[in-house]
Design an enzyme around this catalytic site. Structure first.
Site, PDB file in Angstrom:
ATOM      1  N   GLU A 267      -3.324 -30.645 -14.879  1.00  0.00           N
ATOM      2  CA  GLU A 267      -4.010 -31.269 -13.743  1.00  0.00           C
ATOM      3  C   GLU A 267      -4.832 -30.276 -12.936  1.00  0.00           C
ATOM      4  OE1 GLU A 267      -3.030 -34.011  -9.771  1.00  0.00           O
ATOM      5  OE2 GLU A 267      -1.430 -33.468 -11.166  1.00  0.00           O
TER       6      GLU A 267
ATOM      7  N   LYS B  36      -1.689 -39.351 -11.891  1.00  0.00           N
ATOM      8  CA  LYS B  36      -0.596 -40.214 -11.440  1.00  0.00           C
ATOM      9  C   LYS B  36      -0.353 -41.248 -12.519  1.00  0.00           C
ATOM     10  CE  LYS B  36       1.366 -38.809  -8.002  1.00  0.00           C
ATOM     11  NZ  LYS B  36       2.263 -38.005  -8.815  1.00  0.00           N
TER      12      LYS B  36
END
Length: 673
Positions: free
Chosen positions: A464, A481
């Site tokens: 990420e 997410k």
């Protein structure tokens, strides 16, 4: 004609620390025409006068600050009375005040910059008596006791902006010059440009070795500070250009500048010398980065790091959250942020298949030779101790916290809570780099990284991006997410990917973080520049599928780069929304446990205000303890929303642990079941 207030610099330290020598050296550095020098030994009135001298100095500094010449009569050290010898100091642009007591609280309001010289007691006594032996020797103990009383009552070292090591092999002037680039502008403008210039590098272009781990191991072997920031997934499809570059940053020379914050004090350190930059990290960072003097803006190009390191989650205190310290088992405190300035860079362009080696002229040839030798080497895996982790939470305890988080959501105190736990182990022997090599092989990721920062080492397979800033000010955040494990066969893998892509809960938590980051980026973005080119896309990695979005914006001005980082920190994907109230809830649910590096960011800050930072997830943090053992920690967690199922959330924690634990040859602790 308007009176210009002089810049008053105090040089303090105990007798024999070398204050006078440094004062004369600084006078030459700043220029005699710019500098006046006030010696406190010309102001003392006897062997019992240290305390009252500060009050005499107060009056003189008051005059100098008003643009008036300061004058006084000296002291007859033989007759023990005021002498007829007169002294005066002109109010030039810089006034250097040197002597024990120059940082007394009585005069600190007049002092613009304080320097303290640390010195060994035996060495400084020898120097002082060699210089003034006949006069000083009979009174040494009397004077030394006054100095001790002064230190105990006033703590002048704590009041100093710059602390220098008088016993270092580098002179105090050299130490001053090493940190001169980071001084306040009001002072650095008097420093010659050649002293303020960034260290020069020369470069060489080489072929890219097949074994990047071997290359890094060879070139960084003697470095206490080194970093490998790489895309280990560079052979995969890469529509966003995230996998093009691999960066190696090394501090091969001693005393590289290190920027850190600890105990609410931001410091720049070089060896034992350190410069205090203030109480808040992002404000201090904004004063030194980007550096328009040494690195004027250019068009977007390959990475050009100025600083490499991490932002720990506990910097959340700077945006109004609670102040929690990452205390280690031996009671030491890990810095909440730490960056080093590399003198050597090795930049691999996977698209062009080139290795660009950049190093100081005196180090380039040796660095190139080590890099060439890597062309012939394939690194062999080595033995690694298998850690036995323990969990901060049991399965039932974590499920209970999920229910508490859902209760907070029902009460309207938050919309999404990114709850975390921690696995911890202490082992006698461990190789963090060997652990990293295993991770990078088993779980390729676009933001993998290994850091060696003194007693802290970090091995990560982070997928990420936290935030990137291009040299032309393009901002990009890519929050993750939503997670699913990879399937056991093609059919189950496709089904799991489809389930993630279409599940309302995962899409809801991803979209909430996108909204949060749009708000965070908007503070310093050009109006109308915000866009979301990807929303809820699914990316597949070795052990998991992840839902990822991309948010872009254009920074208003490069000078706002540090402020933009502050507004987006901590990563919204690791807090929830709204950020501040949710972090307060998390502090309670996580029992005040400091996350440390986990949930923070790792990467580089570039020379033109560019940056690229990854979120610290899927990351093993390794702390070398005082007894030489290793403390290993692995943070894990997931986002809780109104419709979260407690057991599914615990299952997600287990899923996210697989990539790191399996590479280490261990598994999730059964005691947590």
């Amino acid at each position: 004609m308007e009176t210009v207030k002089p810049l008053i610099i105090a040089l303090d330290g105990r007798s024999g620390a070398g204050k006078t020598s440094l004062a004369h050296a600084l006078t030459q550095l700043f220029g005699a025409a710019n500098t006046s020098l006030l010696h406190l030994e010309d102001l003392y009135q006897g062997w019992q006068s240290l305390e009252r001298t500060s009050h005499r100095l107060h009056g003189l500094l008051q005059q100098l600050s008003s643009g008036e010449t300061a004058s006084w009569f000296g002291w007859d050290w033989v007759q023990h009375t005021e002498s007829t010898q007169s002294f005066s100091v002109q109010p030039r642009p810089i006034v250097l005040v040197e002597g024990v007591g120059s940082l007394h609280s009585v005069v600190r309001n007049f002092v613009d910059f304080g320097i303290w010289l640390d010195a060994d007691d035996a060495e400084r006594k020898s120097r002082a008596l060699t210089r003034d032996g006949d006069t000083f020797a009979p009174h040494w103990q009397t004077w030394a006791q006054q100095e001790q009383n002064y230190l105990a009552a006033e703590n002048p070292r704590l009041a100093a902006n710059l602390i220098l090591d008088a016993e270092s092999t580098d002179s105090t002037l050299t130490q001053f010059q090493q940190l001169a680039r980071f001084l306040p502008t009001a002072l650095s403008r008097f420093v010659p440009p050649e002293v303020l210039a960034a260290p020069a590098r020369q470069s060489a272009l080489l072929p890219v070795p097949e074994d990047i781990a071997s290359l890094f191991e060879l070139v960084s072997a003697q470095c206490s500070h080194a970093a490998l920031l790489e895309s280990t997934s560079h052979q995969q499809t890469d529509p966003l250009g995230r996998n093009r570059y691999t960066l190696m940053a090394l501090a091969q020379q001693p005393h590289c500048p290190i920027l850190l914050t600890n105990e609410s004090q931001v410091s720049m350190r070089a060896g034992n010398a350190h410069l205090r930059l203030g109480a808040e990290f992002f404000a201090a960072l904004g004063n030194i980065w980007p550096d328009p003097v040494n690195h004027p803006p250019v068009n977007d190009a390959a990475p050009a790091p100025q600083w490499v390191g991490y932002l720990g989650y506990e910097l959340k205190r700077e945006v109004g959250a609670a102040d929690i310290r990452a205390v280690l088992p031996d009671d030491s405190v890990r810095p909440d942020a730490m960056f080093f300035e590399p003198d050597t860079l090795l930049i691999i362009d996977h698209q062009e298949q080139t290795l660009n080696v950049q190093a100081p002229p005196e180090l380039l040839e040796a660095t190139v030779q080590r890099a060439r030798s890597a062309l012939l080497i394939t690194r062999q895996s080595r033995s690694l101790a298998v850690p036995e982790f323990r969990s901060a939470d049991t399965a039932s305890g974590y499920r209970s916290k999920v229910l508490e988080a859902k209760a907070e959501i029902r009460e309207g105190n938050t919309y999404e809570v990114c709850l975390t736990t921690e696995l911890e182990a202490v082992v006698e022997e461990f190789s963090p780099f060997e652990a990293y090599c295993r991770l990078r092989s088993s779980s390729p990721a676009p933001f993998a990284h290994y850091l060696r920062l003194g007693q802290v080492e970090v091995a990560s397979i982070s997928p990420e991006r936290f935030i990137s800033i291009s040299a032309t000010g393009k901002l990009r955040a890519e929050p993750i997410k939503g997670t699913r494990p990879r399937g056991h066969d093609e059919a189950s893998d496709i089904a799991l990917r489809h389930d993630l892509a279409t599940h309302p809960k995962d899409r809801a938590e991803n979209i909430m973080i996108v909204d949060l980051l749009r708000n965070d980026l908007s503070h310093y973005a050009m109006p109308g520049s915000l866009s979301v080119p990807r929303l809820c896309a699914v990316e597949s990695y070795a052990t998991v599928h992840q839902m990822v979005s991309t948010i872009d914006a254009q920074l208003q001005d490069p000078r706002f780069a540090a402020a933009a980082l502050r507004e987006t920190f901590p990563p919204g994907s690791m807090t929830g929304a709204p950020k501040l109230s949710t972090m307060t809830i998390l502090d309670r649910l996580e029992a005040g446990r400091a996350r440390g590096l986990y949930s923070g960011a790792v990467g580089y800050l570039g020379t033109q205000g560019s940056a690229d930072l990854a979120v610290v997830i899927r990351t093993l943090v390794c702390d070398r303890l005082a007894d030489s053992r290793w403390r290993l920690s692995l943070g894990l967690g997931g986002a809780i929303t109104a419709d979260s199922d407690p057991q599914e959330e615990w299952d997600e924690v287990l899923t996210k642990s697989v990539g790191v634990l399996s590479a280490l040859g261990t598994c999730f602790p059964t005691s947590a079941d």
